[in-house]
Write an enzyme that holds these catalytic residues in place. Structure first.
Site, short mmCIF file in Angstrom:
data_model
loop_
_atom_site.label_atom_id
_atom_site.label_comp_id
_atom_site.label_asym_id
_atom_site.label_seq_id
_atom_site.Cartn_x
_atom_site.Cartn_y
_atom_site.Cartn_z
N ASN A 170 47.69 9.94 29.56
CA ASN A 170 47.24 10.94 29.85
C ASN A 170 47.34 11.87 28.89
OD1 ASN A 170 46.57 13.52 32.29
ND2 ASN A 170 47.21 14.25 31.24
N ALA B 174 54.43 20.18 25.37
CA ALA B 174 53.57 20.66 24.91
C ALA B 174 53.91 21.39 23.19
CB ALA B 174 53.07 22.18 26.28
N GLY C 180 -6.47 -4.73 -4.18
CA GLY C 180 -6.75 -5.42 -2.05
C GLY C 180 -5.50 -6.17 -2.17
N ARG D 1 -2.29 9.38 3.60
CA ARG D 1 -2.66 10.59 3.98
C ARG D 1 -0.51 10.63 4.79
NH1 ARG D 1 -6.64 9.26 7.69
NH2 ARG D 1 -6.72 6.93 7.03
N TYR E 43 41.47 14.94 19.93
CA TYR E 43 40.56 14.31 18.98
C TYR E 43 41.60 12.98 18.43
CZ TYR E 43 40.32 11.66 13.72
OH TYR E 43 39.57 10.69 13.07
N GLY F 131 0.91 -1.39 -0.66
CA GLY F 131 0.21 -0.18 0.05
C GLY F 131 0.90 0.98 -0.13
N ASN G 6 -1.42 5.20 9.74
CA ASN G 6 -1.91 6.25 8.81
C ASN G 6 -1.99 7.32 8.29
OD1 ASN G 6 -3.64 3.24 7.67
ND2 ASN G 6 -5.34 4.02 8.82
C1 UD1 Z 1 -7.27 -4.55 6.10
C2 UD1 Z 1 -8.71 -6.19 6.02
C3 UD1 Z 1 -9.55 -5.17 7.19
C4 UD1 Z 1 -8.96 -5.11 8.51
C5 UD1 Z 1 -7.63 -4.34 8.20
C6 UD1 Z 1 -6.83 -5.07 9.70
C7 UD1 Z 1 -9.05 -6.39 3.96
C8 UD1 Z 1 -9.71 -6.56 3.06
N1 UD1 Z 1 -9.64 -5.61 4.84
O1 UD1 Z 1 -8.46 -3.50 5.68
O2 UD1 Z 1 -10.58 -6.71 7.43
O3 UD1 Z 1 -10.02 -4.66 9.85
O4 UD1 Z 1 -6.57 -5.03 7.45
O5 UD1 Z 1 -6.47 -3.38 9.91
O6 UD1 Z 1 -8.02 -7.25 4.07
N2 UD1 Z 1 -2.60 -4.33 0.57
C9 UD1 Z 1 -1.20 -5.24 -0.34
N3 UD1 Z 1 -1.46 -4.65 -1.48
C10 UD1 Z 1 -2.98 -4.08 -1.59
C11 UD1 Z 1 -3.77 -3.62 -0.70
C12 UD1 Z 1 -3.20 -3.59 0.77
O7 UD1 Z 1 -0.34 -4.72 0.03
O8 UD1 Z 1 -3.42 -4.48 -2.73
C13 UD1 Z 1 -1.40 -4.11 1.94
C14 UD1 Z 1 -0.90 -2.96 2.49
O9 UD1 Z 1 -0.16 -2.01 2.65
C15 UD1 Z 1 -1.68 -3.39 4.10
C16 UD1 Z 1 -2.42 -4.34 4.34
O10 UD1 Z 1 -2.28 -5.10 3.47
O11 UD1 Z 1 0.09 -3.38 4.65
C17 UD1 Z 1 -3.80 -3.99 5.11
O12 UD1 Z 1 -4.01 -3.08 3.83
P1 UD1 Z 1 -5.56 -1.66 4.24
O13 UD1 Z 1 -5.15 -1.31 2.47
O14 UD1 Z 1 -4.50 -1.58 5.21
O15 UD1 Z 1 -6.73 -2.84 4.50
P2 UD1 Z 1 -7.18 -2.21 5.40
O16 UD1 Z 1 -8.37 -1.43 4.76
O17 UD1 Z 1 -7.23 -1.52 6.40
CA CA Z 2 -5.07 -0.64 7.09
#
Ligand code: UD1
Ligand code: CA
Length: 462
Positions: free
Chosen positions: A378, A424, A78, A16, A367, A12, A229
């Site tokens: 010393n 010295a 995802g 933010r 140094y 991800g 975040n």
């Molecule tokens: C996810 C869970 C949610 C849980 C929460 C806990 C899912 C769909 N949801 O939501 O149930 O309560 O974590 O914090 O799994 N990432 C990737 N590739 C992607 C998307 C995400 O590597 O395409 C990684 C992100 O970098 C992160 C982790 O997966 O480290 C979680 O992703 P994030 O988008 O933060 O999921 P949440 O919305 O927090």
């Molecule tokens: Ca998260």
């Protein structure tokens, strides 16, 4: 049989954070969040770790080189899609269990992970989700149970109805799978939700539809779910971790009378009766003995300190300080330095890549670089080991019980013998034998009445 393994999701962006780095590289107590997560997996006995990278993958891959395998997710579709990138890694662990962790949840701990695994295997589940009960479940996937309390699904915030939104048991994002079941479930995940993402959390209902057993393990450590975040949340997590570390150390007998500006890496060992004073920052790789006073205003990195030492306003990187050394105020120890027992250094002294023998005193404005200093030496005020000639660095050797006069320059390579003195103001370019006095400076001449003859006098300012 294959060993258990872990896949850490870290693709991800973390919009933010407004950072040029991947979100999981944001630091908690000077260590990227991902390192805390990897450390928890390792502490739970998991050796094979694969990190799914995505946003600014090169930076993360460079950081992880040598510590974990990586696979790239080229589009962010995802959490389910992220795990799909690791299928080859998972297939190598066929027959074992796979732990999925979120790279942005740095408070996951090895005990929660191990306890969840015991629960997972004892119940013969194909999937065990680590859940937590939280006061404010907003934004998390909710753990949905039927009227018999059986775990039946995870519903994401965006898909939850008003009743489901009230559930305060949430998915931490950490979960155990049987590797083979995960490989069978991944291709079944669809992206037919409002976000158009492949949710890993859909595996719960998919497993149940195939009559496989799933469970939810409620963690005692509700912090295990906390993530950051934004910078503000990162600061909150930092404060939480900082206080946890301080509490643990106090329980172990360390005195921290005022924790203002005290930041200590979680892995630090400190002996009983040591006092940590305000403004002390102890980064990774440090070990401190007992009966020391560290601080105020001391920064240590990869530094080992023995028992009974005092470090006041010291900055030290990659150095060793032996028992009963007294350093400060204002000392800089640079890499590959060993300070012997009962040594005193203070008042603007820098030591680099040198060994300083026991009972030696380097008390003012000096140094010491690339040098081997004996015991009981010393140093007068303002001594410089001239270790660099513009091309190469050379070493100085100073014998036991030598006396280096104020403002001596030792032009390396050079050796000052045991018990030898330098006068010295000397610039020493050749070895000084044991027991000798070396004087290497212009003899003083006084020109009588020179000022009177020079007329006119300098203009008076008063
Ligand atoms: C996810 C869970 C949610 C849980 C929460 C806990 C899912 C769909 N949801 O939501 O149930 O309560 O974590 O914090 O799994 N990432 C990737 N590739 C992607 C998307 C995400 O590597 O395409 C990684 C992100 O970098 C992160 C982790 O997966 O480290 C979680 O992703 P994030 O988008 O933060 O999921 P949440 O919305 O927090
Ligand atoms: Ca998260």
């Amino acid at each position: 049989m294959a060993d258990n393994c872990a896949v850490i999701l870290a693709g991800g962006e973390g919009t933010r954070m407004k950072s040029q780095k991947p979100k999981v590289m944001a630091e908690l107590l000077f260590r990227p969040m991902i390192d805390h997560v990897i450390a928890a997996a390792r502490a739970a006995g998991i050796n094979d770790v694969c990190v799914v990278t995505g946003y600014k993958a090169e930076l993360l891959e460079a950081h992880l080189a040598g510590s974990a395998e990586t696979v790239r997710q080229t589009e962010r579709l995802g959490t389910g899609h992220a795990v799909m990138q690791a299928v080859e890694f998972i297939a190598r662990h066929s027959g074992a269990n796979v732990l999925i962790l979120n790279g942005d949840a740095p408070f996951i701990d090895s005990k929660t992970v191990s306890d969840a695994l015991s629960y997972h295997t004892a119940n013969g589940f194909v999937q065990t989700v680590i859940s937590a009960k939280v006061e404010n479940p907003y934004g998390y996937g909710r753990i949905v149970r039927d009227k018999n309390e059986n775990f039946i699904a995870i519903t994401e915030e965006a898909s939850a109805d008003a009743e489901t939104k009230k559930i305060n048991e949430i998915n931490s994002g950490a979960m155990w799978f049987r590797a083979d079941a995960l490989l069978a479930l991944l291709p079944q995940i669809k992206n037919d939700n409002s976000k158009g993402e492949y949710y890993l959390t859909d595996t719960v209902s998919l497993a149940l539809a195939s009559h496989l057993r799933v469970g939810a393990f409620t963690a005692d450590n509700a912090d295990a779910v906390l993530g950051a975040n934004s910078r503000a949340q990162l600061a909150q997590l930092n404060e939480l971790l900082r206080k946890k570390v301080i509490a643990r150390l106090m329980d172990a007998g360390v005195s921290i009378p005022c924790a203002d500006g005290v930041l200590i890496d979680p892995g630090t060992e400190i002996g009983a009766d040591t006092v940590i004073l305000p403004g002390t920052i102890i980064k990774e790789g440090c070990k401190i003995g007992s009966d020391c006073v560290i601080g105020p205003n001391t920064v240590l990195y990869k530094t080992t300190v023995g028992n009974g030492c005092a470090l006041n306003s010291v900055q030290s990187e990659e150095a060793t300080v032996k028992d009963n050394a007294n350093l400060g105020p204002f000392v800089h120890l640079r890499p590959n330095t060993v300070i012997g027992e009962h040594v005193h250094c203070g008042n603007f002294v820098e030591v680099k890549n040198s060994v300083v023998g026991e009972h030696t005193a380097v008390s003012h404005l000096t140094y010491v670089g690339d040098s081997d200093v004996g015991r009981g030496v010393n140093f007068g005020c303002g001594v410089v080991t001239v270790n660099f000639n513009g091309k190469t660095k050379n070493r100085c050797v100073i014998g036991d019980d030598a006396f280096i006069g104020c403002n001596t320059n030792l032009i390396a390579p050079v050796r000052v013998g045991d018990r030898a003195y330098t006068a010295a103001g000397s610039t020493i370019t050749e070895d000084v034998p044991d027991d000798a006095l070396s004087i290497a400076r212009q003899r003083q001449t006084n020109k009588e009445n020179w000022v009177i003859k020079r007329k006119p006098y300098r203009e008076k300012k008063y």
